[in-house]
Design an enzyme around this catalytic site. Structure first.
Site, PDB file in Angstrom:
ATOM      1  N   ARG A  61      57.211 -26.455  34.107  1.00  0.00           N
ATOM      2  CA  ARG A  61      57.548 -25.789  32.828  1.00  0.00           C
ATOM      3  C   ARG A  61      58.768 -26.350  32.103  1.00  0.00           C
ATOM      4  NH1 ARG A  61      52.550 -23.964  32.673  1.00  0.00           N
ATOM      5  NH2 ARG A  61      52.171 -22.032  33.801  1.00  0.00           N
ATOM      6  N   HIS A 176      41.104 -32.198  33.933  1.00  0.00           N
ATOM      7  CA  HIS A 176      40.820 -30.761  33.802  1.00  0.00           C
ATOM      8  C   HIS A 176      39.489 -30.708  33.056  1.00  0.00           C
ATOM      9  CE1 HIS A 176      42.023 -26.487  32.692  1.00  0.00           C
ATOM     10  NE2 HIS A 176      40.982 -26.728  31.910  1.00  0.00           N
ATOM     11  N   ASP A 302      47.911 -25.827  41.934  1.00  0.00           N
ATOM     12  CA  ASP A 302      47.885 -25.578  40.486  1.00  0.00           C
ATOM     13  C   ASP A 302      48.939 -24.509  40.150  1.00  0.00           C
ATOM     14  OD1 ASP A 302      47.350 -25.643  37.809  1.00  0.00           O
ATOM     15  OD2 ASP A 302      45.385 -24.683  37.929  1.00  0.00           O
TER      16      ASP A 302
HETATM   17  O1  DOR Z   1      45.364 -21.185  34.946  1.00  0.00           O
HETATM   18  C1  DOR Z   1      45.851 -22.212  34.505  1.00  0.00           C
HETATM   19  N1  DOR Z   1      47.135 -22.275  34.114  1.00  0.00           N
HETATM   20  N2  DOR Z   1      45.070 -23.296  34.384  1.00  0.00           N
HETATM   21  C2  DOR Z   1      45.495 -24.404  33.759  1.00  0.00           C
HETATM   22  O2  DOR Z   1      44.734 -25.340  33.685  1.00  0.00           O
HETATM   23  C3  DOR Z   1      46.834 -24.460  33.139  1.00  0.00           C
HETATM   24  C4  DOR Z   1      47.762 -23.520  33.823  1.00  0.00           C
HETATM   25  C5  DOR Z   1      49.060 -23.295  33.076  1.00  0.00           C
HETATM   26  O3  DOR Z   1      49.653 -24.274  32.600  1.00  0.00           O
HETATM   27  O4  DOR Z   1      49.491 -22.158  33.004  1.00  0.00           O
END
Ligand code: DOR
Length: 423
Positions: A61, A176, A302
């Site tokens: 982030r 993705h 993820d």
């Molecule tokens: O659930 C998800 N959150 N899938 C994604 O592909 C992106 C991710 C995010 O960046 O929050």
């Protein structure tokens, strides 16, 4: 330092033994080592000693969304989760689409000094799907792969170009897979529980079509491609068949896809909202089978941390994502407990294979290698408590769940970066 008496997870077998760490490297592996004066001894009796775990799909982030997570809090979550190396996705603000942002992330990672952090660059500028980003410059600055993360590149022509450019620079595209026109505002899997809740569903084809497209491109161009967070039984089958034909395709999945099904959405808990969505038991079983037979190469978290304000809202308005770094090992350890994988197989999927796919050092316990090691108690039972997460993202659908497998030490280049006893 000596790690004494642990079960060492080597490539094809586990052995009991000691490891001597000196100058940041694995200096010696032996059934029994005598400490030299001044050497610390860590008792690893009953513990697994694994090559440092590698999570190749993490969201940190920073820059831009530091209230969800930043490089320091994300790295702390990573080492607590047993990860010595992580790769971070480019959907930040600004997007990682140029060498300046790559350089910034690497510099911050060095300052934080916990685990090794490898940035992944966006495939297109601003993730807008129009113009390829500065691929060569990002590679030079240290990007280890490319991904449009959170979405697909809509144009197949542009995606083909991206694969060719990426290959010229020795990079792979991590895809993705999501056809936006089919998702069309869907927030959960289209099935019984979507009907029951009235939440808008999205069908498997939304994911499968793009998996098939990326496989076709990889096959036609004879280039490698990596499929991110596979969630459908049909996607697993597409990848299995492609591998059987010799297509250079690799794939990953996440603990939530082999642990949960869409039944979890029935109480409208926004913590279960994730993209791709939780699917059905048929899918969950196929994911386990895909991990077992090697169709799916890697387990990634993820890790998608969000602020409470982004999640504590009506399902339709909640952000997609699960904070996964601190639960990934325990949830994956369940596959071993269920007999689906042995420890060598688990470590291949959580360390050796990610290293191979991204050409990273690591993934092996061998003399001379960097002392990146993860020590875990495979049998310790604990309860997931998001309040105890060091990640800023407390968003997990696993709160209150009893899990098995606890990280005790995370060692990076011979230095203990996390120890459970906090000493
Ligand atoms: O659930 C998800 N959150 N899938 C994604 O592909 C992106 C991710 C995010 O960046 O929050």
């Amino acid at each position: 330092m000596i790690l004494r008496g642990g079960t060492l997870v080597l490539e094809t077998k586990t052995v009991h033994g000691d490891i001597r760490i000196a100058n940041g490297k694995i200096a010696e592996i032996s059934p029994a080592l005598l400490p030299e004066t001044g050497e610390d001894v860590i008792d690893c009796t009953g513990l697994l000693v694994m090559p440092g775990l590698i999570d190749m799909h993490v969201h940190l982030r920073e820059p831009g969304f530091e209230r969800k997570e930043d490089i320091a809090s994300g790295a702390a979550a990573a080492v607590k989760g047993g990860f010595t190396q992580i790769c971070c996705m480019p959907n930040t603000k600004p997007v990682v689409d140029n060498k300046v942002v790559v350089t910034y992330i690497k510099a911050r990672a060095r300052e934080v000094g916990l685990c090794k952090i490898h940035p992944i660059g966006a495939i297109t500028e601003g993730q807008e799907g129009k113009t390829l980003s500065a691929i060569g410059a990002m590679k030079q600055a240290g990007a280890v792969a490319l991904s449009e993360d959170g979405k697909s590149v809509a144009s197949a022509g542009l995606m083909a170009n991206a694969m060719m450019y990426a290959a010229d620079f020795g990079l792979k595209c991590l895809c993705h897979c999501e056809d936006a026109s089919l998702v069309d505002g869907g927030v959960v899997h289209e099935g019984y529980y979507a009907t029951l809740t009235g939440l808008k569903g999205s069908i498997r084809a939304a994911e499968d079509l793009v998996i098939a497209r990326e496989i076709c491109l990889a096959e036609s161009l004879d280039l490698p491609v990596h499929i991110c967070h596979v969630s459908t039984y049909s996607g697993v089958q597409l990848i299995r068949e492609a591998k059987a034909r010799g297509v250079k395709v690799t794939a990953e999945t996440c603990p939530h896809y082999f642990t949960l099904t869409d039944e979890a959405i029935k109480d409208f808990d926004p913590m279960t909202k994730v993209n791709p969505p939780l699917r059905e038991e048929r899918d969950r079983l196929a994911i386990v089978e895909g991990l077992k037979d090697g169709t799916i190469d890697c387990i990634v978290s993820d890790h998608a941390p969000h602020h409470a304000d982004d999640k504590n809202v009506e399902y339709n308005y909640a952000a997609f994502g699960i904070s996964g770094l601190e639960t990934s090992f325990a949830l994956s350890n369940a596959l071993v407990k269920a007999g689906a994988l042995d420890y060598c197989g688990l470590v291949r999927r959580m360390s050796a294979n990610p290293a191979k796919i991204l050409f990273l050092e690591g993934g092996k316990i061998e003399e001379g290698a960097a002392a990146d090691l993860t020590v875990a108690d495979p049998d310790e039972v604990w309860t997931v408590d998001p309040a105890a997460f060091v990640s800023k993202g407390k968003n997990t659908p696993f709160a209150g769940r009893e899990v098995c497998g606890k990280i005790k030490y995370t060692i990076v280049d011979g230095e203990i970066k996390y120890r459970e006893d906090g000493r």
